[in-house]
Design an enzyme around this catalytic site. Structure first.
Site, PDB file in Angstrom:
ATOM      1  N   HIS A  40       0.874  -1.056  -0.118  1.00 46.76           N
ATOM      2  CA  HIS A  40      -0.124  -0.085   0.141  1.00 46.76           C
ATOM      3  C   HIS A  40       0.994   1.397  -0.046  1.00 46.76           C
ATOM      4  O   HIS A  40       0.574   2.166  -0.758  1.00 46.76           O
ATOM      5  CB  HIS A  40      -0.919   0.018   1.196  1.00 46.76           C
TER       6      HIS A  40
ATOM      7  N   HIS B  33      -7.051 -16.255  -3.815  1.00 40.60           N
ATOM      8  CA  HIS B  33      -6.849 -16.225  -2.467  1.00 40.60           C
ATOM      9  C   HIS B  33      -6.730 -17.780  -1.802  1.00 40.60           C
ATOM     10  O   HIS B  33      -6.460 -17.660  -0.704  1.00 40.60           O
ATOM     11  CB  HIS B  33      -7.950 -15.467  -1.764  1.00 40.60           C
TER      12      HIS B  33
ATOM     13  N   CYS C 119     -11.609 -11.102  -3.302  1.00 46.71           N
ATOM     14  CA  CYS C 119     -11.412 -10.457  -4.600  1.00 46.71           C
ATOM     15  C   CYS C 119     -12.669  -9.373  -4.936  1.00 46.71           C
ATOM     16  O   CYS C 119     -12.582  -8.617  -5.656  1.00 46.71           O
ATOM     17  CB  CYS C 119     -11.420 -11.215  -5.843  1.00 46.71           C
TER      18      CYS C 119
ATOM     19  N   CYS D  16     -16.048 -14.594  -4.774  1.00 50.74           N
ATOM     20  CA  CYS D  16     -14.845 -14.514  -3.779  1.00 50.74           C
ATOM     21  C   CYS D  16     -15.014 -13.109  -2.892  1.00 50.74           C
ATOM     22  O   CYS D  16     -14.817 -12.108  -3.446  1.00 50.74           O
ATOM     23  CB  CYS D  16     -13.429 -14.539  -4.446  1.00 50.74           C
TER      24      CYS D  16
ATOM     25  N   LYS E  10      -1.448  -9.366   2.289  1.00 54.75           N
ATOM     26  CA  LYS E  10      -2.294 -10.044   3.565  1.00 54.75           C
ATOM     27  C   LYS E  10      -2.606 -11.122   3.306  1.00 54.75           C
ATOM     28  O   LYS E  10      -2.626 -11.982   4.134  1.00 54.75           O
ATOM     29  CB  LYS E  10      -3.473  -9.064   3.786  1.00 54.75           C
TER      30      LYS E  10
HETATM   31  O1  ME8 Z   1      -7.779  -3.798  -4.137  1.00 56.06           O
HETATM   32  N1  ME8 Z   1       2.862  -4.667  -4.468  1.00 56.06           N
HETATM   33  O2  ME8 Z   1      -7.718  -2.874  -2.374  1.00 56.06           O
HETATM   34  P1  ME8 Z   1      -6.405  -3.430  -1.396  1.00 56.06           P
HETATM   35  C1  ME8 Z   1       2.400  -3.784  -5.048  1.00 56.06           C
HETATM   36  N2  ME8 Z   1     -10.082  -1.938  -2.311  1.00 56.06           N
HETATM   37  N3  ME8 Z   1       1.286  -3.150  -4.575  1.00 56.06           N
HETATM   38  C2  ME8 Z   1       0.518  -3.659  -3.805  1.00 56.06           C
HETATM   39  C3  ME8 Z   1       0.962  -5.151  -3.351  1.00 56.06           C
HETATM   40  C4  ME8 Z   1       2.137  -5.421  -3.520  1.00 56.06           C
HETATM   41  N4  ME8 Z   1       2.640  -6.575  -3.267  1.00 56.06           N
HETATM   42  N5  ME8 Z   1      -0.118  -5.241  -2.412  1.00 56.06           N
HETATM   43  C5  ME8 Z   1      -0.873  -4.283  -2.411  1.00 56.06           C
HETATM   44  C6  ME8 Z   1      -8.306  -3.047  -3.355  1.00 56.06           C
HETATM   45  N6  ME8 Z   1      -0.406  -3.280  -3.166  1.00 56.06           N
HETATM   46  C7  ME8 Z   1      -9.454  -2.220  -3.474  1.00 56.06           C
HETATM   47  C8  ME8 Z   1      -9.275  -1.049  -4.389  1.00 56.06           C
HETATM   48  S1  ME8 Z   1      -9.952   0.994  -5.865  1.00 56.06           S
HETATM   49  C9  ME8 Z   1     -11.417   1.619  -6.389  1.00 56.06           C
HETATM   50  C10 ME8 Z   1     -10.334  -0.329  -4.832  1.00 56.06           C
HETATM   51  C11 ME8 Z   1      -1.213  -1.936  -3.430  1.00 56.06           C
HETATM   52  O3  ME8 Z   1      -6.322  -2.907   0.000  1.00 56.06           O
HETATM   53  C12 ME8 Z   1      -1.572  -1.928  -5.094  1.00 56.06           C
HETATM   54  O4  ME8 Z   1      -1.823  -0.768  -5.342  1.00 56.06           O
HETATM   55  O5  ME8 Z   1      -6.350  -5.032  -1.660  1.00 56.06           O
HETATM   56  C13 ME8 Z   1      -2.806  -2.665  -5.113  1.00 56.06           C
HETATM   57  O6  ME8 Z   1      -3.545  -2.503  -6.491  1.00 56.06           O
HETATM   58  C14 ME8 Z   1      -3.332  -2.116  -3.807  1.00 56.06           C
HETATM   59  O7  ME8 Z   1      -2.651  -2.139  -3.293  1.00 56.06           O
HETATM   60  C15 ME8 Z   1      -5.011  -3.302  -3.556  1.00 56.06           C
HETATM   61  O8  ME8 Z   1      -5.051  -2.801  -2.252  1.00 56.06           O
END
Ligand code: ME8
Length: 677
Positions: free
Chosen positions: A39, A165, A147, A144, A316
């Site tokens: 993030h 997942h 997802c 899911c 996570k």
């Molecule tokens: O998908 N490497 O939220 P999310 C790089 N709520 N970036 C990463 C990463 C990694 N290993 N892990 C997470 C969601 N990210 C939705 C989005 S938008 C309208 C809704 C970053 O909490 C990256 O930007 O699962 C990824 O796309 C995002 O966190 C996913 O965050």
């Protein structure tokens, strides 16, 4: 006008001339887990980008926030036994604190639970409905919760698993509203063809094109079985699909469909930064919703790769993410920012290790920028009583190609940064640093300074040239290294703040007034790799297993050890051999002469309580344990620990890098002795 600003920005937006604007967004993050480096990655890139733009007098708007609806969040709160909003509030605070600690300065933090957002989502729904893009039907299929996506599963078993997942999918069979995505196929393909900049990099664009060419089905966009969501207008038994709700944040934040802000006309369209895990939502569904509603599309969806550990996505789900606390313990913000932007080519996946961070810091920051600053400033202090020498017509004779080399670095840096090639931009800046370093080494000012060398004019010129080069380079890299460049600037005796000075407006040798070198301190001390790695290994080593856990039998010589990476299947007969029972802790105390063990007396529904020793004393106090419902393995052979007999083992998840135990429990009341099967 930036009434929403959180203290960021240069405040210099002159509203009499409409400046160019720049709107950048990150995904809004799910509030089902703590923030981690993934993030931070997207958010730090957005932060550096907006700092870069604003330094060049562009009026930026940086949006980030949290995605708070949906079944997964509902479940996360349920697991903690607290109301969903309370759960979300707590995680939002964690995200905000984590980003603040990294020096991130956004303009608005949107929460999908913000009433202005919810109202505008309903408005978007109504528009699509009025335009005939929404109809009511019946959905049957797999979903899911992690997802938040409906899945076409190839796995035809009774309980298919989400391939992303690796968790069981939910079976849905319910009334649902649908969006006519199937009607959008041609328009989307036209968009990708006519606007190649809409999805970047090209490899992602090609992926999207082939997905859409494969045919689009209508999209289920409401749920009756999820209560935690925005109600469908006119049919509140349904809630709006979380991705419909979440994607809309990018426009509702600016005041589209609500009056909490009036930035839509000014800042839209956006540059969306997203990870490749959520490409389809942003590059297919989002433009489809907007086209159907007649709203202007985003400028670009820029898709970056995943940060990996051991070749797998950090996050996570796998619980393998580098924790921000560990990073902060050993590295400054600027080290983290620089590393993330320099090490991984933006757009591609990149493996991250602590060793690589230390190596980058030592080679580029300590030996590179830090060393250039301290050697230049120390010599000015020693040879010119700290008064910075400035270029003048006489010094030009000794400048070599430095003024033009620095100019070339500046324009190449801007071109790369604008193309989102941050790693290349920084490489370019560091070539500039190496050039100045070489200049100093070649000219040997310490020899020129020797009494009787007769080289006063050359000494003056060399240090004036080095100082001036450093000034431009510090300005240039300040969006990525905001803290250290501010420090170096101060040590250089310069006025103002680097982030507020446009490097492209700064000219070689321009008058600066008197600059008196301040107290010199190394911007980046050299890191001791061995020491830090030993500390990190100690901090992140999994906590010792609960001693009641039996060590797995050692493989005999010649026997193949079971590979940890390959899941081994067991039969149901194997599983029933393990007797899992519900119990209540009646008594708890620290075991004598042990920091790690608690001695528990537990009621497992038998005539007599049992004694169990558990290695959780560093994480749970005896007081926290008394009265607690736990789950125990009741048929484990007794064993002696510290002279006390342990009759069973309690169940706990091993969480995070440090393997912190978190006890398994029930949220409903269950009688002691009840068997889990
Ligand atoms: O998908 N490497 O939220 P999310 C790089 N709520 N970036 C990463 C990463 C990694 N290993 N892990 C997470 C969601 N990210 C939705 C989005 S938008 C309208 C809704 C970053 O909490 C990256 O930007 O699962 C990824 O796309 C995002 O966190 C996913 O965050």
């Amino acid at each position: 006008m930036r009434p929403l600003a959180t203290g960021r920005g240069n405040g210099a937006a002159d509203l009499t001339v409409m400046p160019e604007t720049f709107y950048v967004t990150t995904p809004i993050y799910y509030v089902n887990a703590k923030p981690h480096i993934g993030h931070a990655y997207t958010t730090l890139v957005a932060d550096s980008l907006v700092k870069f733009q604003e330094q060049r007098n562009v009026d930026g708007f940086f949006l980030t926030g949290t995605d708070e609806h949906g079944v997964n969040i509902e479940r996360a709160a349920e697991a903690r036994g607290i109301p969903v909003k309370q759960h979300a509030d707590a995680i939002v605070e964690e995200f905000k604190a984590a980003f603040a600690r990294l020096g991130v300065q956004y303009d608005l933090w949107i929460r999908t639970t913000d009433p202005y957002h919810e109202a505008a989502v309903q408005k978007l729904w109504r528009i699509l409905q009025e335009r005939g893009y929404i109809y009511k039907g019946h959905y049957e299929g797999w979903f899911c919760g992690s997802c938040n996506e409906f899945k076409d599963v190839e796995d035809k078993s009774e309980n298919p698993i989400c391939p992303v997942h690796e968790r069981p999918l939910d079976r849905l069979a319910e009334e649902s509203y649908f969006f006519k995505l199937s009607e959008m196929q041609e328009r989307l393909l036209d968009l990708y063809r006519d606007h190649p900049e809409f999805v970047k990099p090209d490899v992602r664009r090609n992926e999207v094109i082939s997905f859409v060419q494969g045919g689009l089905k209508d999209l289920s966009i409401s749920r009756v079985s999820v209560k935690w969501g925005v109600p469908v207008p006119g049919d509140p038994a349904h809630t709006i699909y979380v991705w419909f709700d979440a994607l809309a944040n990018y426009i509702t934040a600016l005041g589209w469909g609500n009056d909490h802000y009036t930035g839509f006309d000014r800042y839209w369209p956006a540059l969306h930064l997203v990870g490749k895990d959520i490409l389809r939502f942003h590059a297919v569904y989002w433009p489809a919703f907007l086209m159907a509603a007649g709203i202007q599309l985003p400028r670009t969806v820029f898709v970056h790769g995943m940060l990996l550990r051991g070749g797998q996505k950090m996050g996570k789900t796998l619980g393998n993410a580098i924790q921000l606390e560990t990073l902060h313990r050993h590295f400054s913000n600027d080290m983290i920012r620089y590393f993330l932007l320099r090490e991984v080519a933006f757009g591609q996946d990149g493996e991250i290790t602590y060793e690589a961070i230390i190596d980058r810091v030592n080679s580029d920051l300590a030996d590179g920028l830090g060393n250039l600053a301290s050697r230049t400033l120390t010599m000015i202090k020693n040879y010119f009583s700290g008064l910075a020498p400035r270029p003048n017509p006489q010094t030009a004779a000794f400048e070599e190609d430095l003024p033009s080399a620095i100019d070339a670095v500046k324009s190449a840096f801007d071109a790369e940064f604008n193309a989102m090639s941050f790693s290349r931009a920084l490489e370019t800046a560091w070539r500039g640093i190496a050039r100045v370093d070489k200049y100093i080494t070649d000219r040997q000012p310490w020899k020129l300074a020797k009494p009787g060398s007769g080289a006063a004019a050359e000494l003056y010129s060399v240090l004036a040239t080095a100082y001036e080069s450093l000034r431009h380079l510090v300005l240039l890299v300040s969006p990525v290294l905001p803290d250290t460049t501010r420090d170096i600037w101060k040590q250089m005796g310069l006025k103002g703040e680097p982030l507020k000075i446009n490097p492209n407006a700064a000219t070689w040798g321009e008058p600066l007034g008197v600059s008196k070198i301040g107290t010199i301190s190394p911007a980046f001390p050299k890191l001791n790799k061995e020491k830090i790695m030993t500390e990190i290994e100690r901090e992140t080593a999994p906590a010792p297993q609960t001693p009641a856990v039996e060590a797995p039998p050692k493989a005999e010589v010649g026997e193949q050890p079971a590979s940890a990476a390959v899941p081994q299947h067991i039969t149901i007969e194997d599983f029933v051999k393990v007797e899992l029972r519900v119990a209540t802790v009646l008594e708890a105390e620290r075991a004598p002469k042990s920091d790690k063990l608690l001695r528990l007396m537990v009621d497992v529904g038998e005539p007599q309580p049992r004694q169990i020793l558990a290695g959780i004393a560093e994480h749970y106090s005896p007081e926290q344990m008394i009265g607690r419902k736990i789950i125990v393995v009741a048929n484990l052979a007794p064993r002696k620990l510290r002279g006390l007999e342990s009759n069973g083992m309690l169940l706990a998840a091993s969480v995070g890098e440090e393997g912190r135990p978190v006890l398994a429990t029930f949220t409903e009341d269950v009688a002691n002795g009840a068997r889990l099967k």
